[in-house]
Write a protein that holds these residues in place. Structure first.
Motif, PDB file in Angstrom:
ATOM      1  N   ARG A 208       6.308   4.461  -1.432  1.00 48.35           N
ATOM      2  CA  ARG A 208       6.594   4.044   0.028  1.00 48.35           C
ATOM      3  C   ARG A 208       6.991   2.709   0.482  1.00 48.35           C
ATOM      4  N   LEU A 209       7.463   2.458   1.560  1.00 44.92           N
ATOM      5  CA  LEU A 209       8.088   1.314   2.043  1.00 44.92           C
ATOM      6  C   LEU A 209       6.994   0.238   2.383  1.00 44.92           C
ATOM      7  N   GLY A 210       5.901   0.957   2.908  1.00 45.79           N
ATOM      8  CA  GLY A 210       4.483   0.035   3.400  1.00 45.79           C
ATOM      9  C   GLY A 210       4.961  -0.741   4.574  1.00 45.79           C
ATOM     10  N   ILE A 211       5.634  -0.169   5.555  1.00 41.61           N
ATOM     11  CA  ILE A 211       5.908  -0.763   6.820  1.00 41.61           C
ATOM     12  C   ILE A 211       5.471  -0.167   8.177  1.00 41.61           C
ATOM     13  N   GLU A 212       5.409  -0.405   9.114  1.00 42.88           N
ATOM     14  CA  GLU A 212       4.987   0.073  10.398  1.00 42.88           C
ATOM     15  C   GLU A 212       6.113   1.329  10.891  1.00 42.88           C
ATOM     16  N   GLY A 213       5.327   2.446  11.373  1.00 37.82           N
ATOM     17  CA  GLY A 213       6.640   3.368  11.778  1.00 37.82           C
ATOM     18  C   GLY A 213       7.118   4.128  10.903  1.00 37.82           C
ATOM     19  N   ARG A 358      24.902  -2.258   2.876  1.00 32.93           N
ATOM     20  CA  ARG A 358      24.594  -3.625   3.292  1.00 32.93           C
ATOM     21  C   ARG A 358      23.595  -4.147   2.429  1.00 32.93           C
ATOM     22  N   PHE A 359      23.703  -5.153   1.926  1.00 31.19           N
ATOM     23  CA  PHE A 359      23.121  -5.989   1.139  1.00 31.19           C
ATOM     24  C   PHE A 359      22.482  -7.300   1.622  1.00 31.19           C
ATOM     25  N   LEU A 360      21.410  -7.821   1.026  1.00 33.28           N
ATOM     26  CA  LEU A 360      20.560  -8.731   1.586  1.00 33.28           C
ATOM     27  C   LEU A 360      20.022  -8.296   3.065  1.00 33.28           C
ATOM     28  N   ALA A 361      19.280  -7.243   2.958  1.00 33.34           N
ATOM     29  CA  ALA A 361      18.730  -6.865   4.344  1.00 33.34           C
ATOM     30  C   ALA A 361      17.421  -6.042   3.711  1.00 33.34           C
ATOM     31  N   ALA A 362      16.210  -6.532   4.532  1.00 32.12           N
ATOM     32  CA  ALA A 362      15.036  -5.955   4.031  1.00 32.12           C
ATOM     33  C   ALA A 362      14.376  -5.445   5.096  1.00 32.12           C
ATOM     34  N   PRO A 363      14.044  -3.963   5.161  1.00 36.18           N
ATOM     35  CA  PRO A 363      13.310  -3.122   6.309  1.00 36.18           C
ATOM     36  C   PRO A 363      12.018  -3.952   6.518  1.00 36.18           C
ATOM     37  N   VAL A 364      11.718  -4.045   8.284  1.00 39.44           N
ATOM     38  CA  VAL A 364      10.564  -4.681   8.447  1.00 39.44           C
ATOM     39  C   VAL A 364       9.722  -3.539   9.536  1.00 39.44           C
ATOM     40  N   ARG A 365      10.429  -2.723  10.283  1.00 34.24           N
ATOM     41  CA  ARG A 365       9.474  -1.944  11.046  1.00 34.24           C
ATOM     42  C   ARG A 365      10.653  -0.852  11.618  1.00 34.24           C
ATOM     43  N   ILE A 366       9.891   0.391  11.671  1.00 35.63           N
ATOM     44  CA  ILE A 366      10.469   1.520  12.176  1.00 35.63           C
ATOM     45  C   ILE A 366       9.996   1.497  13.628  1.00 35.63           C
TER      46      ILE A 366
END
Length: 535
Positions: A208-213, A358-366
Motif C-alpha cells: 500500500r501507499l499509506g496515504i490519505e484517500g 514522470r520521475f522525481l514525483a511522490a504521491p501525497v494524497r488522493i
C-alpha cells in the motif's frame, strides 16, 4: 545471420543447453544467471544453426533479419552485453544435475501452488527416479501469474505454458486443483499424506501507499487491475472507472508499464488476445487518453527492465514522453537512461493517446468525496546514503493531477502461510536454502520476496529441492500415513486439460488464442467431461 534474444525471456537455460557453441550468456554457473533481465546471444560466435529457437519455450529468439522495427534495438542490446561482459572462455558451464538414489517405496512430495515456482519445483523433483509429486492450487487452473499476470499483449511470453505442459506430463506428476490449503485441507493433512511439503504460494497481495484517500472508489491496486483484465476468477466481476480522461499509475516497475500499455491500447488489437471479455468491453468504452506513471526517484533508479522499456518505445499509435530528469544525470548513464533520453526527445503527435513517465514525483494524497477526483504529489530530489542507496526526498511543494483512476503498483506482498513462521518485514517465510524445517520447504516469492523473472524460479527451486533431498537421504523426513487425507472434489490433470481444450476451442472460433472461463461455475462445467478425483 546471428540470432537475437528479443525480450525479457524466461531465462530457464533451455537455449543455453541447446546451443552447440555456447554463445548464449549468462549461463548457469556464471554471475548474473537467473538475475539478469534476459539472456544474450554473442553475434561474433553464433553459427546460425537455430537450435536455440527450437529450445526456447517463449519464442524469444529470432534471426536478425526477421526482426520487426520495434525489435531492432535488441540487436545492439545483445551485442553490447559482450562489450561489457566478454566471455573468452567458452567452455560449457552447465553442470548436469546428479540423480539421487530414491528408496524403492519412493518419495512423496506435496507442492502448494501451481505457478512457475511450484511447477519448476515439481520438475526438479521428478528428475530423480521414484519421486511422486502432487501439486495443489486453490484455483481450478494452474500456471499462476503466467496465466493471470502476464499482460495479454505479451502472448509470446505466455508460451512458457508449453514448458509447463511438458512438466505436468511427466510420470509421477498429478494435480489437485480447486483445493485451498487451510480450508479444504490443512498443513497437517499434507504432512500426514506426504514425506514433505513445498510451499510455492507466491505473493498474492500488493503493498500500500499509506496515504490519505487510498481507499476511495477509483483508487485501485494494480495487482487487482491486472487480475481483472486477465480474467482471474477472484477479480473477473470487478468494475473499474474508465470514464476519466487521465489515469495515474504510482510506481514504475514492469507491471506499471503493462497497465499503462493496456489502458492506451487499441481495443481491436486486444480483441485478438486472451484478455477477459468483460475487461475488453470496458476498454472499448474507455475515455482514458493519458496515463501518467509516477516514480519517486529518477530514471536511473526506475524498476522496469530495458526489454519492457523497448516494448513501450516501439508502440506505434501511442505517444510516450519523459518528465522529471535530474540535472546531474547524463543521458548515456546506462542503456535504460539512453532509451529514456531518446523518448524525452520525441515530438508528440497530436490526437494520440499518451503515456507520461514522470520521475522525481511522490504521491501525497488522493483527493475526492465519494470517488477519486485528483492525486496530489510532491516533486522530490535525490540524495545518496553512505551505503550508496539513492533516496528521494520530498520538496514539500504540492502539485495536483486531476484523475478518476489511481492505480498503485509499488510491489507485491505475500500473505502468512498458516502453520509456518512469517517475517512481517520482508513478507517471506524464514528459511535456510529453502528449508523451513525438515519436511517443510518454500520456493518462489514466499521464499525470496517478489523479485526476479520466470526463470529465476528454476534456480530457486533447485536450491530448495536439494535441501529436501538432503533431508530425505539423511532420514529426517517422516514417512506418510497409509491412505493419507482425501482432497474433496479436486480436479486432476485430465480435468485441467479439458478446461484448456474448451478455452482454446472457444478462442479459435473468434481468432484468439483462447477465451478464458472466469468464474468457478464455468470452469467446473468445462471440466465435467472428466470426473473429479478424491485422493
Amino acid at each position: 545471420m546471428p540470432y537475437v534474444v528479443t525480450r525479457s525471456c524466461c531465462a530457464d537455460a533451455s537455449c543455453v543447453l541447446a546451443c552447440p557453441v555456447n554463445c548464449i550468456h549468462p549461463a548457469p554457473g556464471e554471475p548474473g544467471f537467473a538475475t539478469a533481465e534476459m539472456l544474450y546471444v554473442d553475434p561474433r560466435t553464433c553459427v546460425d544453426c537455430g537450435a536455440c529457437t527450437t529450445a526456447c519455450p517463449v519464442d524469444a529468439l529470432k534471426p536478425h533479419d526477421a526482426l520487426g522495427a520495434g525489435e531492432l534495438p535488441f540487436l545492439e542490446l545483445n551485442a553490447s552485453y559482450y562489450k561489457d561482459n566478454p566471455h573468452a572462455d567458452r567452455a560449457p558451464m552447465y553442470v548436469v544435475p546428479r540423480q539421487r538414489a530414491v528408496l524403492a517405496d519412493g518419495l512423496s512430495v506435496a507442492v502448494v501452488g501451481a505457478g512457475p515456482a511450484g511447477l519448476f519445483a515439481a520438475d526438479e523433483l521428478l528428475r530423480h527416479p521414484g519421486v511422486r509429486v502432487t501439486v495443489h492450487d486453490r484455483l481450478p487452473t494452474p500456471y499462476g501469474l503466467a496465466r493471470a499476470g502476464v499482460a495479454p499483449d505479451h502472448q509470446d511470453t505466455k508460451q512458457v505454458a508449453e514448458l509447463f505442459r511438458t512438466i505436468e506430463s511427466q510420470p509421477g506428476f498429478r494435480y489437485r486443483l480447486g483445493v485451498e490449503i487451510g480450508t479444504d485441507l490443512t498443513h497437517a493433512d499434507l504432512l500426514r499424506a506426504h514425506h514433505a511439503v513445498i510451499y510455492a504460494v507466491g505473493a498474492a497481495t500488493d503493498r500500500r501507499l499509506g496515504i490519505e484517500g487510498e481507499d476511495l472508489p477509483g483508487s485501485v491496486s494494480a495487482t487487482d487491475f491486472v487480475a481483472w483484465y486477465n480474467g482471474h476468477p477472484d477479480r473477473a466481476r470487478d468494475d473499474h472507472r474508465l470514464d476519466t480522461g487521465r489515469a495515474v499509475v504510482v510506481g514504475n516497475g514492469n507491471v506499471s508499464l503493462d497497465v499503462a500499455r493496456i489502458l492506451t491500447a487499441d481495443p481491436d488489437a486486444l480483441a485478438r488476445t486472451d484478455i477477459s471479455d468483460r475487461a475488453l468491453a470496458a476498454l472499448r468504452g474507455s475515455g482514458i487518453r493519458e496515463v501518467v506513471v509516477l516514480g519517486r526517484r529518477g530514471p536511473a533508479q526506475a524498476a522496469f527492465t530495458v526489454p519492457e522499456l523497448l516494448a513501450l518505445a516501439a508502440l506505434e499509435d501511442v505517444d510516450v514522453s519523459v518528465e522529471g530528469w535530474p540535472d546531474d544525470l547524463a543521458p548515456d548513464h546506462d542503456e535504460k537512461t539512453r532509451l529514456l533520453a531518446e523518448l524525452a526527445a520525441r515530438t508528440p503527435v497530436g490526437g494520440r493517446r499518451r503515456i507520461v513517465l514522470r520521475f522525481l514525483a511522490a504521491p501525497v494524497r488522493i483527493v475526492g468525496e465519494g470517488a477519486v477526483r485528483a492525486l496530489e504529489y510532491t516533486p522530490t530530489t535525490l540524495h545518496t546514503d553512505d551505503d550508496g542507496t539513492v533516496r528521494a526526498r520530498p520538496t514539500g511543494e504540492i502539485r495536483t493531477l486531476e484523475t478518476g483512476l489511481v492505480l498503485r503498483s509499488v510491489g507485491y506482498r505475500a500473505r502468512p502461510v498458516p502453520g509456518l513462521p512469517f517475517d512481517e518485514a520482508t513478507a517471506t517465510v524464514p528459511h535456510e536454502a529453502g528449508r523451513v524445517e525438515p519436511g517443510v520447504y518454500v520456493a518462489g516469492w514466499i521464499k525470496r520476496g517478489p523479485t526476479g523473472f520466470i526463470g529465476t524460479n528454476k534456480t530457486c527451486a533447485q536450491e530448495t529441492v536439494a535441501s529436501l533431498l538432503d533431508d530425505f537421504a539423511a532420514g529426517r523426513l517422516t514417512p506418510p500415513v497409509a491412505g493419507g487425507t482425501a482432497a474433496p472434489d479436486a480436479l486432476g490433470l485430465e480435468a485441467w486439460r479439458a478446461i484448456d481444450r474448451a478455452e482454446r476451442a472457444a478462442g479459435a472460433a473468434q481468432g484468439r488464442p483462447r477465451v478464458k472461463f472466469t468464474d468457478a461455475e464455468s470452469l467446473r462445467r468445462a471440466a465435467t467431461a472428466v470426473p473429479a478425483v478424491t485422493g
